[in-house]
Scaffold this motif. Structure first.
Motif, short mmCIF file in Angstrom:
data_model
loop_
_atom_site.label_atom_id
_atom_site.label_comp_id
_atom_site.label_asym_id
_atom_site.label_seq_id
_atom_site.Cartn_x
_atom_site.Cartn_y
_atom_site.Cartn_z
N GLN A 1 0.74 -1.12 0.11
CA GLN A 1 0.06 0.13 0.07
C GLN A 1 0.77 1.32 0.05
OE1 GLN A 1 -3.71 0.15 0.08
NE2 GLN A 1 -2.90 -1.78 -0.84
N SER A 2 2.04 1.22 -0.56
CA SER A 2 2.97 2.31 -0.47
C SER A 2 2.85 3.01 -1.80
CB SER A 2 4.35 1.84 -0.15
OG SER A 2 4.79 1.05 -0.99
N ASN B 1 0.60 1.78 -8.25
CA ASN B 1 0.20 2.86 -8.70
C ASN B 1 1.09 3.65 -10.12
OD1 ASN B 1 -1.83 5.37 -8.77
ND2 ASN B 1 0.22 6.31 -8.33
N ARG C 1 6.09 12.31 -5.74
CA ARG C 1 4.96 11.55 -5.57
C ARG C 1 4.20 11.49 -6.93
NH1 ARG C 1 -0.09 13.04 -1.52
NH2 ARG C 1 -0.71 10.63 -1.39
N PHE D 1 1.53 10.70 -9.87
CA PHE D 1 -0.02 11.21 -10.13
C PHE D 1 -0.80 9.82 -9.80
CE2 PHE D 1 2.44 13.48 -13.32
CZ PHE D 1 2.28 14.72 -12.73
N TYR D 2 -1.82 10.13 -9.19
CA TYR D 2 -2.68 9.02 -8.74
C TYR D 2 -3.57 8.46 -10.25
CZ TYR D 2 -6.79 6.14 -7.23
OH TYR D 2 -7.68 5.31 -7.31
N GLU E 1 -2.02 -8.43 -10.82
CA GLU E 1 -1.51 -7.02 -11.07
C GLU E 1 -1.84 -6.83 -12.60
OE1 GLU E 1 -1.02 -4.54 -8.95
OE2 GLU E 1 -1.19 -5.81 -7.14
N1 LIG Z 1 0.27 8.82 -5.86
C1 LIG Z 1 -0.93 8.52 -5.49
N2 LIG Z 1 -1.62 9.55 -5.02
C2 LIG Z 1 -2.92 9.09 -4.10
N3 LIG Z 1 -3.09 8.08 -3.70
C3 LIG Z 1 -2.51 6.94 -4.17
C4 LIG Z 1 -1.02 7.11 -4.80
N4 LIG Z 1 -0.50 5.90 -5.09
C5 LIG Z 1 -1.34 5.16 -4.45
N5 LIG Z 1 -2.14 5.66 -3.73
C6 LIG Z 1 -3.36 4.85 -2.96
O1 LIG Z 1 -2.65 4.09 -2.25
C7 LIG Z 1 -3.17 2.75 -2.50
C8 LIG Z 1 -2.21 1.71 -2.51
O2 LIG Z 1 -1.45 1.95 -3.69
P1 LIG Z 1 -0.91 0.63 -4.50
O3 LIG Z 1 -1.76 -0.49 -4.54
O4 LIG Z 1 -0.07 1.23 -5.67
O5 LIG Z 1 0.35 0.23 -3.43
P2 LIG Z 1 1.20 -1.02 -3.56
O6 LIG Z 1 2.60 -0.60 -2.94
O7 LIG Z 1 1.44 -1.38 -4.85
O8 LIG Z 1 0.66 -2.14 -2.44
P3 LIG Z 1 0.65 -3.94 -2.68
O9 LIG Z 1 2.23 -4.09 -2.62
O10 LIG Z 1 -0.20 -4.14 -1.46
O11 LIG Z 1 -0.03 -4.03 -4.19
C9 LIG Z 1 -4.07 2.64 -3.52
O12 LIG Z 1 -5.27 2.16 -3.50
C10 LIG Z 1 -4.18 4.24 -4.09
O13 LIG Z 1 -5.70 4.46 -3.60
#
Ligand SMILES: Nc1ncnc2c1ncn2[C@@H]1O[C@H](COP(=O)(O)OP(=O)(O)OP(=O)(O)O)[C@@H](O)[C@H]1O
Length: 439
Positions: free
Chosen positions: A198-199, A203, A403, A405-406, A229
């Motif tokens: 969730q980091s 994204n 950061r 972009f979402y 994924e």
């Molecule tokens: N740049 C961003 N801006 C806003 N929200 C974000 C951003 N990146 C990620 N998020 C939020 O954080 C959540 C987790 O992101 P993501 O799925 O990319 O994490 P991850 O590191 O791939 O986690 P995992 O390893 O569990 O798959 C997403 O649901 C998203 O809503």
């Protein structure tokens, strides 16, 4: 009655003022009023701030000093002013501060014996002294240091993903300096993207897929999370491996493709595919790996050979792929040396490093460790409430807070569907290759 009206009118005026303030265009307001005041106060306070942050040096100067003289008839000691050499605290020379979108920057001349590292060590103290969000230090040339101040955190909200028209170059987010965060595979061919669950790793991969989908490149996925994924993006992927067995065969294809391209370049006396005539130039391949650790984890000894093959093939791609148009983007929650020497060797080949929030210090050290220790400290300080924030190193040899972009899964899926017709078929790419030797 009249008092109540006055109070109401005052409240209405305050509300209107606040609305007008919110709609003020921040940069023009900053340039017209905020910046001149800030610049004046930075210049005025520089001596005190430099002294407080241990950035001054003692220098011998001719100075008027007061020294005790003869005793007067009244019994009081007369004082004399004398011009003599004394040691005084000298501050580094400061040019005029210049406005930037999110603050200001100023160039300093370092004093003798100082290095940019001394200013980087004092960056936090400087930020507190001037009451700004952060001070970043860079050195454009020997003897000069640039302090870049950001007044507020520009990463709290980042805008929409812009289009990425340049080949193999995707703007995936924004740096804390306000500049775009760009991943350019032709400049930095291989990337490590680490972060806890969730980091924001996926994204970022989504942002890359959206940016690359419209470009004439082949996308190859290794999704060791059982395909959850990348399977939705399969229409735009030329090949996808979702298990270790599939990974072994897909990596063997990639190595064979690389060797074939080597031969092509050798025949045309080219050092890389970009020196080939456009008609001969093969399509670039971007390889996305999700959950790198899964490629190296061994449940029992029977997997040893498979892991050794995967590890060697991935390392070969990382070592030789750049010249032959094969680029890597590897994501992982944990990238530790305990996964084996293959991971450590792969890491050494990946000059692009992205470290999201991580759970263990070793992953941050593995991802960023050989950079500035301040980058490591900054990565450990990323809050869980800010997914997508990462420490990024690459392009210019510096590190930045950034950061992404979402980019939702739906947006990436839609891009994959829209540009599905641009996905080169893997069988066409590999049709002329000899059968890989897998035994
Ligand atoms: N740049 C961003 N801006 C806003 N929200 C974000 C951003 N990146 C990620 N998020 C939020 O954080 C959540 C987790 O992101 P993501 O799925 O990319 O994490 P991850 O590191 O791939 O986690 P995992 O390893 O569990 O798959 C997403 O649901 C998203 O809503």
């Amino acid at each position: 009655m009249s008092d109540a009206l006055i109070v109401l009118a005052a409240l209405a005026a305050i509300a209107a003022g606040l609305r007008a303030w919110r709609h003020l265009h921040y940069p023009s307001f900053w340039l017209a009023i905020g910046f001149p005041l800030t610049a004046a106060s930075v210049r005025a306070s520089w001596r005190r701030v430099a002294l407080g942050c241990n950035l001054t040096k003692k220098r011998q100067r001719w100075w008027f000093t007061t020294v005790p003289g003869a005793i007067a008839s009244t019994g009081l000691v007369k004082v004399r002013r004398r011009f003599q050499r004394v040691a005084v605290d000298t501050k580094p020379f400061m040019w005029l501060p210049l406005p930037t979108r999110h603050g200001w920057r100023v160039t300093l001349h370092t004093l003798e014996g100082q290095t940019p590292g001394d200013y980087a060590d004092a960056a936090e103290r400087l930020a507190h002294s001037w009451g700004v969000h952060a001070i970043r230090v860079s050195s454009p040339r020997p003897g000069r240091v640039v302090l870049m101040a950001t007044m507020r955190d520009p990463l709290v909200k980042v805008n929409e993903l812009p289009p990425s028209p340049d080949l193999l170059k995707v703007t995936v987010g924004r740096l804390e300096t306000g500049q775009p965060w760009t991943i350019d595979f032709r400049t930095v061919p291989h990337w490590l993207n680490a972060g806890a669950t969730q980091s924001g790793k996926s994204n970022l991969a989504n942002a890359l897929i959206v940016g690359l989908a419209a470009q004439p490149v082949a996308l190859v996925g290794f999704d060791l999370k059982g395909g959850v994924e990348f399977t939705p993006y399969a229409p735009r992927l030329s090949a996808l491996a979702t298990s270790r067995i599939e990974s072994v065969s897909l990596l063997a294809d990639l190595v064979a493709l690389m060797i074939d391209r080597m031969g092509l370049c050798r025949q045309a006396s080219a050092r890389n595919i970009w020196q080939l005539p456009p008609a001969l130039r093969p399509v670039p391949v971007v390889v996305l790996v999700d959950e790198l650790a899964e490629l190296y984890l061994m449940a029992d000894k029977s997997e040893k050979d498979e892991i050794a093959k995967t590890s060697t093939a991935l390392l070969r791609v990382a070592q030789l792929g750049r010249a032959f148009g094969i680029y890597l983007f590897c994501c992982g929650q944990r990238i530790g040396s305990d996964l084996g020497p293959g991971v450590t060797a792969l890491r050494a080949q990946c000059s692009g490093r992205i470290c999201h929030r991580v759970n263990d210090p070793e992953t941050a050290t593995m991802t960023l460790g050989d950079l500035d220790p301040a980058a490591l400290a900054s990565a450990r300080a990323i809050a869980a409430e800010t997914p997508g924030v990462a420490i990024v190193a690459g392009q210019d040899g510096q590190w930045y807070r950034a950061r992404s972009f979402y980019v939702s899964e739906q947006t990436a899926e839609q891009a994959a569907q829209t540009y599905a017709h641009l996905a080169p078929s893997w069988s066409e790419i590999t049709t002329h290759l000899p059968e890989p030797i897998t035994a």
